[in-house]
Enzyme design. Structure first.
Site, PDB file in Angstrom:
ATOM      1  N   HIS A   1       0.859  -1.190   0.000  1.00 55.44           N
ATOM      2  CA  HIS A   1       0.000   0.000   0.000  1.00 55.44           C
ATOM      3  C   HIS A   1       0.893   1.237   0.000  1.00 55.44           C
ATOM      4  O   HIS A   1       2.130   1.122  -0.020  1.00 55.44           O
ATOM      5  CB  HIS A   1      -0.999  -0.029   1.154  1.00 55.44           C
ATOM      6  CG  HIS A   1      -0.401  -0.098   2.535  1.00 55.44           C
ATOM      7  ND1 HIS A   1       0.398   0.896   3.055  1.00 55.44           N
ATOM      8  CD2 HIS A   1      -0.475  -1.053   3.503  1.00 55.44           C
ATOM      9  CE1 HIS A   1       0.767   0.578   4.279  1.00 55.44           C
ATOM     10  NE2 HIS A   1       0.263  -0.618   4.573  1.00 55.44           N
TER      11      HIS A   1
ATOM     12  N   HIS B   1      -1.285  -2.605  16.395  1.00 55.28           N
ATOM     13  CA  HIS B   1      -2.347  -3.329  15.694  1.00 55.28           C
ATOM     14  C   HIS B   1      -3.699  -3.278  16.389  1.00 55.28           C
ATOM     15  O   HIS B   1      -4.708  -3.665  15.799  1.00 55.28           O
ATOM     16  CB  HIS B   1      -1.910  -4.785  15.448  1.00 55.28           C
ATOM     17  CG  HIS B   1      -0.753  -4.866  14.493  1.00 55.28           C
ATOM     18  ND1 HIS B   1       0.555  -4.834  14.897  1.00 55.28           N
ATOM     19  CD2 HIS B   1      -0.726  -4.900  13.137  1.00 55.28           C
ATOM     20  CE1 HIS B   1       1.342  -4.876  13.838  1.00 55.28           C
ATOM     21  NE2 HIS B   1       0.603  -4.903  12.751  1.00 55.28           N
TER      22      HIS B   1
ATOM     23  N   HIS C   1       4.042   1.589   2.308  1.00 58.15           N
ATOM     24  CA  HIS C   1       5.288   0.934   1.883  1.00 58.15           C
ATOM     25  C   HIS C   1       5.967   1.769   0.791  1.00 58.15           C
ATOM     26  O   HIS C   1       7.174   1.980   0.802  1.00 58.15           O
ATOM     27  CB  HIS C   1       5.016  -0.472   1.351  1.00 58.15           C
ATOM     28  CG  HIS C   1       4.245  -1.342   2.300  1.00 58.15           C
ATOM     29  ND1 HIS C   1       2.967  -1.765   2.035  1.00 58.15           N
ATOM     30  CD2 HIS C   1       4.560  -1.833   3.517  1.00 58.15           C
ATOM     31  CE1 HIS C   1       2.531  -2.509   3.044  1.00 58.15           C
ATOM     32  NE2 HIS C   1       3.487  -2.559   3.967  1.00 58.15           N
TER      33      HIS C   1
ATOM     34  N   LYS D   1      -3.097  -2.844   5.900  1.00 60.95           N
ATOM     35  CA  LYS D   1      -3.954  -3.805   5.211  1.00 60.95           C
ATOM     36  C   LYS D   1      -4.782  -4.576   6.224  1.00 60.95           C
ATOM     37  O   LYS D   1      -5.937  -4.909   5.959  1.00 60.95           O
ATOM     38  CB  LYS D   1      -3.087  -4.773   4.405  1.00 60.95           C
ATOM     39  CG  LYS D   1      -2.642  -4.186   3.086  1.00 60.95           C
ATOM     40  CD  LYS D   1      -3.724  -4.357   2.030  1.00 60.95           C
ATOM     41  CE  LYS D   1      -3.239  -3.780   0.714  1.00 60.95           C
ATOM     42  NZ  LYS D   1      -4.135  -4.053  -0.393  1.00 60.95           N
TER      43      LYS D   1
ATOM     44  N   CYS E   1       3.147 -10.520  19.502  1.00 63.30           N
ATOM     45  CA  CYS E   1       2.213  -9.958  18.525  1.00 63.30           C
ATOM     46  C   CYS E   1       2.614 -10.443  17.139  1.00 63.30           C
ATOM     47  O   CYS E   1       3.720 -10.134  16.665  1.00 63.30           O
ATOM     48  CB  CYS E   1       2.217  -8.420  18.551  1.00 63.30           C
ATOM     49  SG  CYS E   1       1.251  -7.713  17.184  1.00 63.30           S
TER      50      CYS E   1
ATOM     51  N   CYS F   1      -1.879  -4.895  21.425  1.00 61.82           N
ATOM     52  CA  CYS F   1      -0.692  -4.294  20.814  1.00 61.82           C
ATOM     53  C   CYS F   1      -1.045  -2.848  20.424  1.00 61.82           C
ATOM     54  O   CYS F   1      -2.072  -2.624  19.787  1.00 61.82           O
ATOM     55  CB  CYS F   1      -0.317  -5.096  19.570  1.00 61.82           C
ATOM     56  SG  CYS F   1       0.792  -4.198  18.476  1.00 61.82           S
TER      57      CYS F   1
ATOM     58  N   CYS G   1       3.220  -7.590  14.542  1.00 62.84           N
ATOM     59  CA  CYS G   1       4.567  -6.979  14.651  1.00 62.84           C
ATOM     60  C   CYS G   1       5.652  -8.037  14.533  1.00 62.84           C
ATOM     61  O   CYS G   1       6.818  -7.698  14.411  1.00 62.84           O
ATOM     62  CB  CYS G   1       4.750  -6.290  15.997  1.00 62.84           C
ATOM     63  SG  CYS G   1       3.655  -4.930  16.345  1.00 62.84           S
TER      64      CYS G   1
ATOM     65  N   LYS H   1      -2.569   4.389  11.811  1.00 61.13           N
ATOM     66  CA  LYS H   1      -1.619   3.938  10.801  1.00 61.13           C
ATOM     67  C   LYS H   1      -2.353   3.177   9.698  1.00 61.13           C
ATOM     68  O   LYS H   1      -3.118   2.258   9.984  1.00 61.13           O
ATOM     69  CB  LYS H   1      -0.593   3.011  11.464  1.00 61.13           C
ATOM     70  CG  LYS H   1       0.457   2.475  10.527  1.00 61.13           C
ATOM     71  CD  LYS H   1       1.428   1.564  11.262  1.00 61.13           C
ATOM     72  CE  LYS H   1       2.445   0.986  10.309  1.00 61.13           C
ATOM     73  NZ  LYS H   1       2.641  -0.452  10.471  1.00 61.13           N
TER      74      LYS H   1
END
Ligand code: MSP
Length: 535
Positions: A24, A161, A27, A317, A133, A158, A136, A314
């Protein structure tokens, strides 16, 4: 940031991206930043090495493959070919290499590295019990978790996430991270520029000062990974496999007199590791400790940039908020994409993408600002001078002000690039574009053209515009390679000054490089008018 020996390369890396899904714009953001930085250094005439790649092992990828009903190897092969390699073309990245962690060159070197660290006495067997996690791929420490919201209310989750972590209980091999705390603190005290921005430096220092505990370097319950050479039942913990890409890709572990071995000696240590701020600890604590344990030199700098946010979180996906780079690039083109993200978000801070903001900047800064200046300048040389660059007459204060400003702009942009302050570098060049646009408005060459007696003055103005465009095209070439190569060509510079790749930043401000008579063509328009964006 100058290299310490003349044969050294300016070596920049991006993180290697997880292949659990397609890329996405988060990146692409890091890749574009690295590409801009390295193209700028190439344009300075330096030797450069730009590495990017993919992180293919671990639970996260394994589970994605399971869910897709294929083997992990099939899954990564498919995604790398269909999405990860093509996205480099989509964003127009000029990377020197692309590393995949399933490649033999990586696997062998990872095994060699851990064998060496074990021989040096920093690896031992012990049980691990604690939270992990998978998003991560990280063993979490007591202070890492936060209170969950919504469906996870009442649970510890986390912070990246927003999901609960898993409890692990494994017999693993440990890396003796704690042995390096004092050395790391001393290193960063002596080299404060080694972690940037300052907020990242402070975060790393406070983590180090709170004390380091040893960490599992292997997993006994993860099959999709690199087997430990001394215990084939275990695989290397995915981060301790992935971080090594920065050295395995350039020849670590190969004989010193082989091609790869020579490359390693020339390129390592890296000048800059670009990372998102979520993976700072891995890069600024675990990675240098690993290198110390193997007696290897440490990287020059880890720069932690901010996140692209969607709805204040953040982009990811996992949360279904990822936007594919092509969604934006199909509409705006790759140069505008590169320009927008590095200009609108201060590198190191978080930023949000919106179609409205991007459209507004595209129109104001690229189409109306730079694009309009280029088309007006080249069109007038065609209309008034048969497409041959005229000779400038005597410079007045207006022309001298521009050539003086150019000297200052090049110095400012170059210094900002040393700080990885991309937006300041871009804004400096934009300031010059604005000044030249103002100059055109004030000088009114279309009025001068009506009066034979003003021919010399008209020629001076047209020369000044084209010569300014020459400088802009080189300065913006690392950021917007396609359009600036086109502009360079429209100015007749290819025919007279050679390839734009051979122009050096250090020479840009030397006034008067475009020769009189250069064949100037009116181009098709660098930044075309856009159709309405369909969201
Ligand atoms: N595989 C690890 C990195 C190993 S490096 C030895 C990893 N991969 S990742 O795919 O999850 O993310 C890698 C990087 O992608 C981040 O560090 C960051 O550079 C970039 N980004 C991913 N999402 C992002 C945003 N939403 N915003 C900005 N950058 C983001 O972590």
């Amino acid at each position: 940031m100058a290299s310490t020996n003349s044969s050294a390369s300016f070596y920049v890396t991006t993180p290697i991206y997880y292949v659990n899904d397609a890329p996405h714009i988060g990146h692409a953001y890091t890749t574009v930043a690295g590409d801009f930085l390295t193209r700028w250094h190439r344009q300075r005439g330096e030797k450069v090495w730009f590495l990017t790649g993919v992180d293919e092992h671990g639970t996260k990828v394994q589970r994605a493959a399971d869910a897709g009903g294929v083997t992990p190897q099939d899954w990564v092969d498919r995604l790398v070919t269909a999405d990860w390699l093509p996205v480099l073309e989509t964003v127009n990245a000029k990377n020197d290499d692309f590393i995949r962690t399933t490649e033999e060159r990586h696997i062998e070197a990872v095994q060699r590295f851990w064998e060496a660290v074990r021989e040096n006495g920093y690896v031992y067997a012990a049980p691990y019990e604690g939270p992990y996690c998978v998003g991560c791929e990280e063993f979490k420490l007591p202070g890492d978790l936060v209170a969950g919201n919504g469906e996870f209310e009442g649970q510890q989750v986390c912070p990246v996430h927003g999901r609960p972590v898993e409890q692990l209980q494994e017999e693993n091999w440990f890396f003796q991270l704690s042995a390096f705390a004092d050395q790391l603190i001393a290193h960063y005290e002596a080299n404060p520029q080694a972690v940037q921005p300052v907020s990242a430096y402070n975060e790393v220092m406070s983590f180090l000062r709170s004390g380091l505990v040893d960490i599992s370097m292997s997993r006994s319950s993860v099959g999709w990974g690199i087997p430990l050479p001394w215990d084939e039942q275990q695989t290397v913990y995915v981060w301790f496999d992935a971080l090594l890409n920065y050295i395995t890709a350039i020849g670590y572990g190969q004989p010193a007199d082989s091609e790869a071995g020579k490359r390693f000696a020339e390129i390592w240590p890296a000048n800059v590791h670009l990372v998102g701020k979520d993976i700072l600890r891995f890069h600024a604590v675990y990675w240098p400790a690993m290198l110390m344990a193997a007696n290897l030199p440490l990287p020059g700098k880890v720069f932690a940039h901010g996140w692209l946010l969607v709805g204040g979180e953040k982009m990811s996906k996992t949360k279904l908020t990822g936007i594919a780079p092509s969604q934006i690039i199909d509409h705006f083109g790759s140069d505008a994409f590169r320009y927008y993200f590095l200009r609108a978000i201060s590198f190191g801070n978080d930023g949000s993408f919106s179609w409205e903001d991007m459209s507004a900047r595209y129109v104001a800064e690229l189409a109306n600002g730079l694009g309009n200046l280029a088309s007006r300048g080249t069109a007038m040389v065609n209309r008034y001078c048969d497409g041959k660059l005229p000779a400038a007459g005597v410079a007045t204060a207006a022309e001298t002000a521009l050539s003086d400003q150019l000297v200052a702009v090049v110095a400012e942009a170059d210094a900002a690039m040393d700080e990885l302050d991309f937006s300041t570098a871009i804004v400096a060049v934009k300031g010059f574009v604005d000044a030249v646009n103002m100059y055109v408005t004030e000088q009114e060459p279309w009025v001068l053209a009506k009066d034979e007696a003003q021919a010399e003055r008209l020629h001076t103005v047209l020369y000044t515009i084209c010569e300014s465009l020459r400088a802009m095209s080189v300065l913006y070439y690392p950021l917007m390679p396609n359009t600036m190569a086109e502009l360079w060509n429209d100015l007749g510079a290819v025919a007279t000054l050679g390839s734009i790749d051979d122009q050096h930043i250090g020479d840009v401000a030397h006034w008067g490089q475009l020769p009189v008579g250069a064949p100037v063509t009116k181009g098709a328009g660098l930044f075309p008018r856009l159709e309405e964006v369909a969201e």
